[in-house]
Design a protein around this motif. Structure first.
Motif, mmCIF file in Angstrom:
data_model
loop_
_atom_site.group_PDB
_atom_site.id
_atom_site.type_symbol
_atom_site.label_atom_id
_atom_site.label_comp_id
_atom_site.label_asym_id
_atom_site.label_seq_id
_atom_site.Cartn_x
_atom_site.Cartn_y
_atom_site.Cartn_z
ATOM 1 N N TYR A 1 0.934 -1.167 0.160
ATOM 2 C CA TYR A 1 -0.113 0.050 -0.039
ATOM 3 C C TYR A 1 0.855 1.271 0.027
ATOM 4 N N GLU B 1 -8.324 1.883 -1.160
ATOM 5 C CA GLU B 1 -7.515 1.121 -0.434
ATOM 6 C C GLU B 1 -7.887 0.395 0.643
ATOM 7 N N ILE C 1 -7.346 -3.743 0.955
ATOM 8 C CA ILE C 1 -6.945 -4.460 2.333
ATOM 9 C C ILE C 1 -8.216 -5.626 2.662
ATOM 10 N N ASP D 1 -5.618 -8.251 4.984
ATOM 11 C CA ASP D 1 -4.277 -7.614 5.479
ATOM 12 C C ASP D 1 -4.666 -6.783 6.905
ATOM 13 N N TRP D 2 -5.915 -7.035 7.457
ATOM 14 C CA TRP D 2 -6.124 -6.115 8.680
ATOM 15 C C TRP D 2 -5.126 -6.221 9.969
#
Length: 99
Positions: free
Chosen positions: A4, A50, A54, A59-60
């Motif tokens: 990111y 974004e 996520i 991808d938390w």
């Protein structure tokens, strides 16, 4: 984070850490509105894009660590997800009103 590179969500979490918003729906919604006022609608739309990326990548957990790095040790995984959900809701409401 390499995945990111624009760091919109990381910046959003940093903004939370500096604005003294509460870690609840009201605080997250207030942050979203403040972010729009300061950064603008285009940046907020990119933040939402974004967040969706996520979510797709699951991808938390990486952002729990980001929150800890910003001194928010009490921010848990569910708080991160709720922060994202509130931002999405503010974005959705704005789009419904403004087309």
């Amino acid at each position: 984070m390499d995945k990111y590179p624009e760091n919109y969500f990381e910046h959003f979490i940093f903004s939370l850490s500096t604005t003294n918003q509460e870690l609840n729906e009201a605080g997250f919604t207030a942050l979203s509105n403040l972010y729009i006022e300061i950064e603008g609608r285009e940046a907020f739309s990119k933040l939402i894009q974004e967040i969706e990326f996520i979510e797709e990548n699951k991808d938390w957990d990486e952002f729990v660590q980001v929150a800890e790095e910003f001194g928010m040790e009490n921010m848990e995984l569910e708080d991160i997800k709720k922060l994202a959900a509130c931002a999405r809701e503010v974005h959705r409401n704005w789009r419904e009103i403004n087309g």
